[in-house]
Scaffold this motif. Structure first.
Motif, PDB file in Angstrom:
ATOM      1  N   LEU A 132     -33.936  23.327 -61.033  1.00  0.00           N
ATOM      2  CA  LEU A 132     -34.911  24.167 -60.344  1.00  0.00           C
ATOM      3  C   LEU A 132     -34.747  25.640 -60.715  1.00  0.00           C
ATOM      4  CD1 LEU A 132     -34.520  22.540 -56.811  1.00  0.00           C
ATOM      5  CD2 LEU A 132     -36.287  22.048 -58.524  1.00  0.00           C
ATOM      6  N   PRO A 133     -35.844  26.409 -60.638  1.00  0.00           N
ATOM      7  CA  PRO A 133     -35.719  27.862 -60.783  1.00  0.00           C
ATOM      8  C   PRO A 133     -34.744  28.404 -59.747  1.00  0.00           C
ATOM      9  CG  PRO A 133     -38.026  27.184 -60.825  1.00  0.00           C
ATOM     10  CD  PRO A 133     -37.229  25.963 -60.438  1.00  0.00           C
ATOM     11  N   GLU A 134     -34.104  29.507 -60.062  1.00  0.00           N
ATOM     12  CA  GLU A 134     -32.970  29.973 -59.254  1.00  0.00           C
ATOM     13  C   GLU A 134     -33.251  30.084 -57.760  1.00  0.00           C
ATOM     14  OE1 GLU A 134     -29.431  33.352 -59.207  1.00  0.00           O
ATOM     15  OE2 GLU A 134     -31.080  33.509 -60.635  1.00  0.00           O
ATOM     16  N   PRO A 135     -34.366  30.687 -57.311  1.00  0.00           N
ATOM     17  CA  PRO A 135     -34.570  30.764 -55.856  1.00  0.00           C
ATOM     18  C   PRO A 135     -34.599  29.383 -55.197  1.00  0.00           C
ATOM     19  CG  PRO A 135     -36.066  32.247 -57.000  1.00  0.00           C
ATOM     20  CD  PRO A 135     -35.447  31.387 -58.047  1.00  0.00           C
TER      21      PRO A 135
ATOM     22  N   ALA B  65     -28.043  25.448 -50.488  1.00  0.00           N
ATOM     23  CA  ALA B  65     -27.728  25.820 -49.102  1.00  0.00           C
ATOM     24  C   ALA B  65     -28.130  24.698 -48.145  1.00  0.00           C
ATOM     25  CB  ALA B  65     -28.439  27.119 -48.741  1.00  0.00           C
ATOM     26  N   GLU B  66     -29.271  24.048 -48.399  1.00  0.00           N
ATOM     27  CA  GLU B  66     -29.710  22.947 -47.544  1.00  0.00           C
ATOM     28  C   GLU B  66     -28.760  21.760 -47.642  1.00  0.00           C
ATOM     29  OE1 GLU B  66     -34.553  23.703 -47.566  1.00  0.00           O
ATOM     30  OE2 GLU B  66     -33.643  22.361 -49.056  1.00  0.00           O
ATOM     31  N   LEU B  67     -28.271  21.461 -48.841  1.00  0.00           N
ATOM     32  CA  LEU B  67     -27.323  20.358 -49.002  1.00  0.00           C
ATOM     33  C   LEU B  67     -25.995  20.673 -48.317  1.00  0.00           C
ATOM     34  CD1 LEU B  67     -28.094  19.383 -52.698  1.00  0.00           C
ATOM     35  CD2 LEU B  67     -28.646  18.065 -50.645  1.00  0.00           C
TER      36      LEU B  67
ATOM     37  N   VAL C 284     -40.666  19.199 -51.506  1.00  0.00           N
ATOM     38  CA  VAL C 284     -39.250  18.906 -51.285  1.00  0.00           C
ATOM     39  C   VAL C 284     -38.511  18.887 -52.622  1.00  0.00           C
ATOM     40  CG1 VAL C 284     -39.650  17.669 -49.137  1.00  0.00           C
ATOM     41  CG2 VAL C 284     -39.626  16.407 -51.290  1.00  0.00           C
ATOM     42  N   PHE C 285     -37.209  19.092 -52.574  1.00  0.00           N
ATOM     43  CA  PHE C 285     -36.482  19.378 -53.801  1.00  0.00           C
ATOM     44  C   PHE C 285     -36.457  18.208 -54.770  1.00  0.00           C
ATOM     45  CE2 PHE C 285     -32.770  17.132 -52.191  1.00  0.00           C
ATOM     46  CZ  PHE C 285     -32.005  16.850 -53.322  1.00  0.00           C
ATOM     47  N   ASP C 286     -36.429  16.967 -54.268  1.00  0.00           N
ATOM     48  CA  ASP C 286     -36.342  15.831 -55.180  1.00  0.00           C
ATOM     49  C   ASP C 286     -37.617  15.678 -56.004  1.00  0.00           C
ATOM     50  OD1 ASP C 286     -36.811  15.297 -52.312  1.00  0.00           O
ATOM     51  OD2 ASP C 286     -37.469  13.322 -52.960  1.00  0.00           O
ATOM     52  N   TYR C 287     -38.784  15.925 -55.368  1.00  0.00           N
ATOM     53  CA  TYR C 287     -40.042  15.893 -56.132  1.00  0.00           C
ATOM     54  C   TYR C 287     -40.081  17.026 -57.142  1.00  0.00           C
ATOM     55  CZ  TYR C 287     -44.945  15.226 -57.260  1.00  0.00           C
ATOM     56  OH  TYR C 287     -46.123  14.976 -57.931  1.00  0.00           O
TER      57      TYR C 287
END
Length: 289
Positions: free
Chosen positions: A127-130, A137-139, A231-234
């Motif tokens: 993912l892009p840095e942001p 942080a969520e994990l 969401v991050f996985d998608y």
């Protein structure tokens, strides 16, 4: 057929069903060899399907209990398992954590695979840095919830991060989901304490993506049709597709479509891998954006 394989630091449990080209299924999260049994039922007429317990889960016993497992150990386990079962490049479906393993296997042992379907690869480093920093942080917060509030609360937080609402999961007719009971606690505990941390640090550099793009393994980035697009996985699946210069293949259901839509997921997988012409693919409508 059920069997075991001794590997450095562990004994792996694996199962083999069906006939045809060898297809390895590497599961997500705390899933073991039996996680996708309903999906596998729809594949065994065309493929020799291999499933296994990742080291530390269920029947795959560590030589040093509690020691955890690195991503490199998981990758080495898979390449040893494939080497023991076939001399030919295999097909592979990797789901989430399984896709992380599959991508590194394709990069480091390309002779082991012909095609890898990477379904929602949980690789924050794509993912892009942001987005990456937010996901990491969520994990971290998910692991803190697990430690503070117990495993059930931790599992619910995992579901939120992956876009899964257990109370509102759409399922195809006849699908049965495993209950969230005490039989799953040990695997969730191992996953959160060890594999989720490994996943949190997962990455694919531009050089590695370039090598995968130029390599001999056909890689199919995939995601669930109903997985929320934010969401991050998608997003990891989208970034993998962009990095490889390919499209994104959508499978029925969301992150756990292999469980909620076992027949439809299997049909789409068969089509993706090269299904018999008489086998009609399952094509549910795309959700509205």
């Amino acid at each position: 057929m059920q069997s075991t394989l001794t590997v450095p630091g562990a004994t792996l449990h694996y199962e083999v069903r069906g006939h045809g080209p060898l297809l390895l299924v590497s599961q997500s999260g705390e899933g073991d060899a039996n996680r996708s049994d309903a999906m596998v039922d729809h594949l065994v007429d065309a493929y020799t399907v291999v499933t296994y317990d990742r080291r530390g889960l269920s029947r795959s016993v560590l030589d040093r209990p509690g020691s955890g497992a690195s991503l490199d150990e998981h990758v080495d386990d898979v390449q040893r398992l494939l080497a023991a079962l076939t001399e030919r490049p295999a097909l592979m479906l990797g789901c989430s954590m399984g896709a992380v393993i599959g991508l590194r296997l394709a990069a480091r042992h390309p002779g082991r695979l012909s095609t890898l379907v990477a379904h929602e690869p949980a690789i924050p480093g794509l993912l892009p840095e942001p987005e990456r920093l937010r996901t990491e942080a969520e994990l971290d917060e998910m692991r803190a919830v697990f430690e503070r509030d117990g495993w059930i609360a931790g599992v619910r937080r995992i579901g939120e991060l992956l876009g899964i609402d257990p109370a509102r999961q759409e399922t195809e007719p006849g699908a049965r989901l495993a209950p969230l009971d005490a039989s799953r606690e040990a695997n969730f505990d191992f996953f959160v304490r060890h594999d989720a941390l490994t996943m949190r640090h997962a990455d694919l550099t531009p050089a590695e993506l370039g090598a995968l793009k130029a390599g001999p393994v056909r890689i199919v980035p995939a995601a669930g049709r109903t997985t929320p697009r934010t969401v991050f996985d998608y997003r990891c699946a989208e970034e993998l597709a962009a990095g490889l210069g390919t499209g994104l293949t959508h499978f029925p259901g969301g992150h756990n479509g292999n469980l909620t839509h076992p027949k439809g997921f299997a049909q789409t997988l068969r089509t993706t891998l090269g299904a018999p012409a008489a086998y009609q693919p399952y094509e549910p409508p795309m959700p509205p954006r």
